[in-house]
Design an enzyme around this catalytic site. Structure first.
Site, PDB file in Angstrom:
ATOM      1  N   ARG A   1       5.390  -8.650 -16.032  1.00  0.00           N
ATOM      2  CA  ARG A   1       6.473  -9.626 -15.833  1.00  0.00           C
ATOM      3  C   ARG A   1       6.814 -10.296 -17.167  1.00  0.00           C
ATOM      4  O   ARG A   1       7.987 -10.416 -17.525  1.00  0.00           O
ATOM      5  CB  ARG A   1       6.043 -10.673 -14.792  1.00  0.00           C
ATOM      6  CG  ARG A   1       6.032 -10.106 -13.384  1.00  0.00           C
ATOM      7  CD  ARG A   1       5.715 -11.169 -12.340  1.00  0.00           C
ATOM      8  NE  ARG A   1       5.889 -10.601 -11.003  1.00  0.00           N
ATOM      9  CZ  ARG A   1       5.090 -10.824  -9.963  1.00  0.00           C
ATOM     10  NH1 ARG A   1       4.050 -11.633 -10.079  1.00  0.00           N
ATOM     11  NH2 ARG A   1       5.331 -10.265  -8.807  1.00  0.00           N
TER      12      ARG A   1
ATOM     13  N   HIS B   1      -5.130 -15.115 -11.175  1.00  0.00           N
ATOM     14  CA  HIS B   1      -3.775 -14.748 -10.765  1.00  0.00           C
ATOM     15  C   HIS B   1      -3.230 -15.893  -9.907  1.00  0.00           C
ATOM     16  O   HIS B   1      -3.213 -15.826  -8.689  1.00  0.00           O
ATOM     17  CB  HIS B   1      -3.835 -13.450  -9.958  1.00  0.00           C
ATOM     18  CG  HIS B   1      -2.511 -12.935  -9.522  1.00  0.00           C
ATOM     19  ND1 HIS B   1      -1.448 -12.763 -10.367  1.00  0.00           N
ATOM     20  CD2 HIS B   1      -2.079 -12.529  -8.294  1.00  0.00           C
ATOM     21  CE1 HIS B   1      -0.422 -12.283  -9.684  1.00  0.00           C
ATOM     22  NE2 HIS B   1      -0.772 -12.146  -8.420  1.00  0.00           N
TER      23      HIS B   1
ATOM     24  N   SER C   1      -5.320  -7.885  -2.653  1.00  0.00           N
ATOM     25  CA  SER C   1      -5.047  -8.968  -1.697  1.00  0.00           C
ATOM     26  C   SER C   1      -5.214 -10.329  -2.371  1.00  0.00           C
ATOM     27  O   SER C   1      -6.044 -10.495  -3.273  1.00  0.00           O
ATOM     28  CB  SER C   1      -6.015  -8.862  -0.521  1.00  0.00           C
ATOM     29  OG  SER C   1      -6.083  -7.535  -0.052  1.00  0.00           O
ATOM     30  N   ASN C   2      -4.468 -11.290  -1.900  1.00  0.00           N
ATOM     31  CA  ASN C   2      -4.510 -12.642  -2.474  1.00  0.00           C
ATOM     32  C   ASN C   2      -5.301 -13.598  -1.593  1.00  0.00           C
ATOM     33  O   ASN C   2      -5.407 -13.381  -0.381  1.00  0.00           O
ATOM     34  CB  ASN C   2      -3.077 -13.166  -2.635  1.00  0.00           C
ATOM     35  CG  ASN C   2      -2.482 -12.762  -3.959  1.00  0.00           C
ATOM     36  OD1 ASN C   2      -3.147 -12.846  -4.986  1.00  0.00           O
ATOM     37  ND2 ASN C   2      -1.225 -12.336  -3.947  1.00  0.00           N
TER      38      ASN C   2
ATOM     39  N   GLY D   1       0.826  -1.207   0.000  1.00  0.00           N
ATOM     40  CA  GLY D   1       0.000   0.000   0.000  1.00  0.00           C
ATOM     41  C   GLY D   1       0.860   1.256   0.000  1.00  0.00           C
ATOM     42  O   GLY D   1       0.586   2.216  -0.732  1.00  0.00           O
TER      43      GLY D   1
ATOM     44  N   ARG E   1       2.411 -14.197   1.220  1.00  0.00           N
ATOM     45  CA  ARG E   1       2.961 -15.563   1.232  1.00  0.00           C
ATOM     46  C   ARG E   1       4.346 -15.620   1.849  1.00  0.00           C
ATOM     47  O   ARG E   1       5.090 -14.653   1.820  1.00  0.00           O
ATOM     48  CB  ARG E   1       3.157 -16.061  -0.197  1.00  0.00           C
ATOM     49  CG  ARG E   1       1.956 -16.140  -0.997  1.00  0.00           C
ATOM     50  CD  ARG E   1       2.258 -16.942  -2.228  1.00  0.00           C
ATOM     51  NE  ARG E   1       2.556 -16.111  -3.386  1.00  0.00           N
ATOM     52  CZ  ARG E   1       2.897 -16.596  -4.557  1.00  0.00           C
ATOM     53  NH1 ARG E   1       3.036 -17.891  -4.721  1.00  0.00           N
ATOM     54  NH2 ARG E   1       3.129 -15.798  -5.571  1.00  0.00           N
TER      55      ARG E   1
HETATM   56  C1  2OP Z   1       2.576 -11.314  -6.895  1.00  0.00           C
HETATM   57  O1  2OP Z   1       2.311 -12.002  -7.878  1.00  0.00           O
HETATM   58  C2  2OP Z   1       1.797 -10.324  -4.789  1.00  0.00           C
HETATM   59  O2  2OP Z   1       0.461 -11.854  -5.997  1.00  0.00           O
HETATM   60  C3  2OP Z   1       1.431 -10.854  -6.062  1.00  0.00           C
HETATM   61  O3  2OP Z   1       3.713 -10.942  -6.648  1.00  0.00           O
END
Ligand code: 2OP
Length: 296
Positions: free
Chosen positions: A139, A163, A107-108, A2, A70
């Site tokens: 990426r 994702h 958020s995941n 954030g 994570r």
């Molecule tokens: C990531 O792919 C935080 O889910 C995020 O890096």
């Protein structure tokens, strides 16, 4: 993450920014620190850090990054139950204080958290957006540019789906100066870059050990925020609540979206091959399993 969102956004003078967190003093310290950088950056974004949602009242856009991240060896899905509870609390406060905002969820596990926010907020679907495709595509773009030794500015890429490990990078729609990468690289090279993209989040977690990526994810959020605030009508891959698009009903999945002042103003249904469509369905199925666990 954030705070880094705030950093990118203030450096682009996208608006006034409120950072909020539950850790006493942390948002206030970060906010004041960022505010004090503005004279040097020549930006008039006002930055405030707070623990009180009242200070966020009537925000145009609220980015939710709250939740645990994570650790090495964990998948994003391992965060589900903890982050679901955090999301419940945060969404109800955000909705009370900023009933007309556009919500961007970070958020995941991303797609399930976006679905949670959508269902709990009662907002129309154009106002709840999940950030992921912009990050995953960035990426992929970075890896393509490094492989070919070209400017990142020349590279566009599309990553759809959830994702997670089943995300769907689309080489046919990924280009360098308009030329599809399928014309520029061997299949095996593309497959290697696709796999690195799928593992992109885990690669960073493995290095950092105590947390996950934040520079690239928050740059991705910032691109989405800019598109909405400036009503740019920009096509970006985002997690959107689908109601029949791509044959998917009642589920958040990453698809190409048009972002403007109303949030998601359109979902583009691009032509997918049978193989690409099957990969998207598989990705959607894994999101479906997660949302079933938390019942949203
Ligand atoms: C990531 O792919 C935080 O889910 C995020 O890096």
């Amino acid at each position: 993450m954030g705070a880094t969102c705030g950093h990118w956004m203030a450096s682009k003078e996208l608006g006034d920014i409120v950072l909020i967190d539950v850790i006493p003093g942390l948002p206030q310290g970060k906010g004041l620190d960022l505010l004090e950088a503005m004279p040097i950056e020549k930006r008039d974004s006002f930055v405030l850090g707070t623990e009180d949602y009242k200070d966020t009242a009537n925000s145009d856009i609220v980015v939710i990054t709250a939740g645990i991240a994570r650790k090495p060896g964990m998948s994003r899905d391992d965060l589900l139950n903890t982050n679901y509870k955090i999301m419940q609390d945060v969404v109800s406060k955000v909705v009370t204080h900023s009933p007309n905002c556009v919500l961007i969820i970070v958020s995941n596990p991303l797609d399930a958290m976006a679905q949670t926010a959508y269902k709990l907020s009662g907002f129309s679907r154009n106002r709840v957006i999940g950030m992921a495709g912009v990050l995953d595509s960035a990426r992929f773009r970075a890896f393509i540019a490094m492989e070919l030794g070209v400017s990142v500015e020349n590279v566009t890429a599309f990553v759809l789906g959830g994702h997670g490990d089943t995300m769907v990078p689309l080489p046919r729609y990924s280009t360098v100066a308009g030329v599809p990468i399928t014309e520029l690289m061997e299949k095996s090279t593309i497959e290697r870059l696709v796999q690195r993209t799928r593992d992109g989040g885990a690669e960073i977690v493995k290095y950092l050990k105590t947390g996950s990526a934040y520079y690239a994810p928050s740059a991705a959020v910032t691109e989405m925020v800019e598109a909405i605030l400036k009503d740019k009508k920009k096509i970006l891959p985002c997690a959107a609540y689908l109601e029949g698009e791509y044959g998917i009903h009642g589920l958040f999945v990453g698809v190409p979206c048009k972002l403007g002042s109303r949030g998601i103003e359109d979902v583009w249904e691009i032509h997918l091959t049978d193989e690409e469509m099957a990969a998207l369905k598989k990705s959607a199925d894994s999101v479906k399993e997660l949302v079933a666990v938390v019942g949203v």
